[in-house]
Design a protein around this motif. Structure first.
Motif: not given
Lengths: 352, 341
Positions: A133-144
């Motif tokens: 989940a934390s990786a997904f949150a990072v991914l979501a904020s990276q793929m702006s």
């Protein structure tokens, strides 16, 4: 009739029945009973959080699996609709497409995580889901370029759901009938149906298998129910429902961002709601979500008053600072795990 | 003739392979550390390797207690992150009034500010660990579900208490002057603090390994991890041993928190939770309950995070998940599985 609607799972406590009826009526007539934008938002939030929390209870309370990635599925649903609406414009086609893609993604991700890590212990699954989940949150904020990054996405929803849409020219009971009312009733009715569907699921033979796995997975396996399959199915169902709750949130808020859908704080909120309301009973999630969100929005006022009243004392005003409401809910959470693990619902049921 | 030679060579190679199999995790680490040389120039690689090792060591210090506690008592403390944050905040509380000493151009004055801060952080984190164990965890031994919930609740309360005590804002922190800046070796510039972090991490690992392998307590701990009931049957009180390990583990988490705070040069109330994600990945990779596994896992995670951060910045955190998935597909019990589980 009522037996069919509630799938034979009655509240089994007079007080609980009354409370549930009060909550239902308040939510069903919220726009007229509590006019105002803020209270309508609170009511809508309670609706989709009931679905979210109940879907978590399906996993935690009924199947006994601790997932810490429930917000991820909530977020997948919300972002699915948000991205579709943002790119395709405000149409029902976009909502439909976003919902379908979001649901598919949620189920696939849940299935992969489940088959990968549900064969082992509860602890292990909790850790893996936290990491994912934390990786997904990072991914979501990276793929702006897709998700709007940290800022999230603001988009317009189909016109019938916006304040600009006029349902009727006259006011009804002093309330302006605009698209927000339509949007609220969409959220409310979908949430209500989803809740009944989940009630149906947990009271079906399938639900009984889940509970038997929670109680003793070894014996259930001996009876021929493969624990890993049933656990994976439960976690897929939970993910699906969470994603649907996400869709509702995205439609209601007209904004989707990491803070409102993916952050770990929301995961903590969900845990608190499930445990305080009562694990292993879907009615618990109704109570938990209602109490928690009311506390989130109105307890702060009360605490502010206490804080002001005790301003002369050292540290006490800090403890009752309006922003410290989570501290007290945390204490309540720990106490409820110890002293009444079945939560408020279990307490009410045993006393009747 | 030819066949006999083939057989004899097969006989000779077989033990070599067997011997290599035992060392496979260590070899993989070396391989992963060496592979990126092909993709970057040597000085970059050296800098990244040091950064990765430093990060790995700090995570190892924070994770070692957690994994031992799990091995010994089958207790996984999701509130471990609270000790990390507490350690960092306590150290900050000691160091901020001593800012002149921190900024002084003297190793001794710097240490005079830093060492008490570390001591306070470790002592108080240990004390908090004791309270945490007695009040929260002891009533829920043997029930994983409740353990997770209770320790999460403890984490929420601890994080909120930190905010009550120190306020909601993040506090900037400066490193002692001696540890600031960098030094040059050949044409490569190394950050001083990273080197120090690596040294401290290696020291902690060495001391832990020595205690575990050379002392009676260590023997009991290892025996307890393998088979707790047997240790109890022999007349040792494993509960007392466990509390000792729990306190030591919490103190180490406090130390790790101080080091992480100085590394990031800022402390926030939820820093513990953020680091915990890495800590969990590390102990899963290493094999729950194994200190050596924890060390190797931490180094792996640190190195991969830094190489990936350089080669493909966008996938830095996801790289750790990928690492975890790969390791678990290879060895579902982690790199150094503990016999009992």
């Amino acid at each position: 009739m009522l037996n069919t609607i509630l799938s034979g799972d009655f509240p089994r406590s007079r007080l609980l029945t009354i409370v549930l009826i009060v909550i239902f009526i308040s939510l069903a007539f919220a726009p007229f009973l509590f006019p105002g934008t803020r209270s309508l938002s609170v009511a809508a939030k309670i609706c989709y959080f009931v679905v979210l929390v109940a879907s978590y209870d399906l996993m935690l309370g009924y199947t006994g699996i601790v997932s810490l990635s429930h917000t991820m599925f909530f977020g997948i649903g919300a972002y699915g609709v948000a991205i579709a609406l943002n790119n395709m414009g405000a149409s029902w086609g976009a909502v439909l497409l976003g919902t379908i893609v979001g649901l598919l993604l949620a189920v696939v991700v849940a299935l992969v995580i489940g088959l990968f890590s549900l064969r082992v212990k509860a602890l292990f699954f909790a850790m893996v889901t936290l990491a994912v989940a934390s990786a997904f949150a990072v991914l979501a904020s990276q793929m702006s370029w897709l998700t709007g990054g940290e800022d999230g996405l603001s988009y317009s929803v189909p016109k019938i759901l916006t304040p600009a849409y006029k349902l009727m020219d006259d006011k009804l009971f002093g309330v302006r009938m605009n698209g927000r009312i339509v949007a609220y009733y969409l959220v409310f009715s979908v949430s209500f149906v989803l809740f009944l569907v989940m009630l149906r699921i947990v009271n079906s033979p399938f639900g009984r298998v889940l509970q038997s796995i929670r109680e003793n997975d070894f014996r259930s396996e001996a009876l021929g129910f493969q624990a890993v399959i049933y656990r994976s199915l439960a976690s897929c169902l939970g993910a699906l429902m969470a994603a649907l709750a996400g869709v509702l949130a995205a439609l209601w808020l007209r904004y989707t961002g990491p803070d409102t859908t993916l952050s770990f704080d929301i995961m903590v909120d969900i845990l608190l709601m499930v445990v305080i309301g009562g694990m292993g009973s879907l009615y618990g999630s109704v109570l938990g979500a209602t109490i928690f969100i009311l506390a989130q929005n109105y307890l702060q006022n009360l605490m502010g008053a206490v804080s002001d009243a005790t301003a002369a004392l050292p540290l006490v005003p800090e403890l009752f600072h309006p922003d410290r409401w989570l501290l007290w809910l945390g204490v309540m959470f720990v106490l409820s795990v110890y002293f009444f693990p079945t939560g408020i619902v279990g307490r009410l049921r045993s006393s009747s | 003739m030819a066949t006999s030679e083939a057989t004899s060579s097969a006989v000779r190679t077989a033990p070599l392979l067997d011997r290599l199999k035992g060392q496979a995790p260590a070899l993989v680490v070396i391989l992963i550390a060496l592979l990126p040389i092909a993709l970057m120039d040597l000085s970059t690689w050296l800098v990244l390797t040091l950064a990765g090792l430093a990060m790995g060591m700090m995570i190892f210090i924070m994770a070692s207690g957690l994994t031992l506690v799990f091995g010994l008592m089958d207790v996984l403390n999701f509130g471990h992150g609270a000790f990390i944050s507490f350690g960092a905040f306590l150290a900050t509380a000691v160091m901020l009034p001593l800012t002149p000493w921190m900024e002084a151009d003297s190793v001794w004055l710097n240490l005079a500010a830093l060492l008490p801060a570390i001591a306070v952080a470790m002592a108080m984190a240990g004390a908090l660990g004791y309270v945490f164990e007695r009040v929260l965890i002891m009533p829920v031994y043997g029930n994983h579900l409740k353990q997770i919930l209770i320790t999460m609740g403890g984490l929420i309360i601890a994080e909120q208490l930190i905010v009550v005590l120190w306020g909601p804002d993040e506090i900037p922190l400066i490193r002692p002057l001696t540890f600031q800046g960098s030094f040059t070796l050949g044409d490569v510039t190394f950050e001083k603090y990273r080197l120090i972090a690596v040294i401290i991490g290696l020291l902690v690992f060495a001391v832990l390994s020595l205690i575990l392998s050379r002392t009676k307590i260590g023997l009991l701990i290892r025996a307890g991890v393998e088979n707790g009931e047997m240790v109890e049957a022999l007349g040792y009180r494993i509960r007392r041993l466990f509390i000792g390990v729990f306190i030591a583990g919490s103190a180490l988490a406090g130390l790790g928190g101080v080091m992480w705070a100085l590394y990031e040069e800022v402390v926030t109330a939820n820093m513990g939770m953020q680091v915990m994600v890495l800590v969990f990945i590390v102990i899963i990779i290493g094999g729950l309950g194994s200190v050596t596994g924890c060390f190797v896992g931490a180094v792996l995670v640190g190195l991969v995070a830094n190489y990936a951060g350089f080669l493909a910045p966008k996938v830095a955190l996801v790289s750790n998940i990928a690492l975890m998935v790969i390791v678990l597909m290879w060895r579902p019990q982690g790199l150094f599985p503990v016999a009992k589980r």
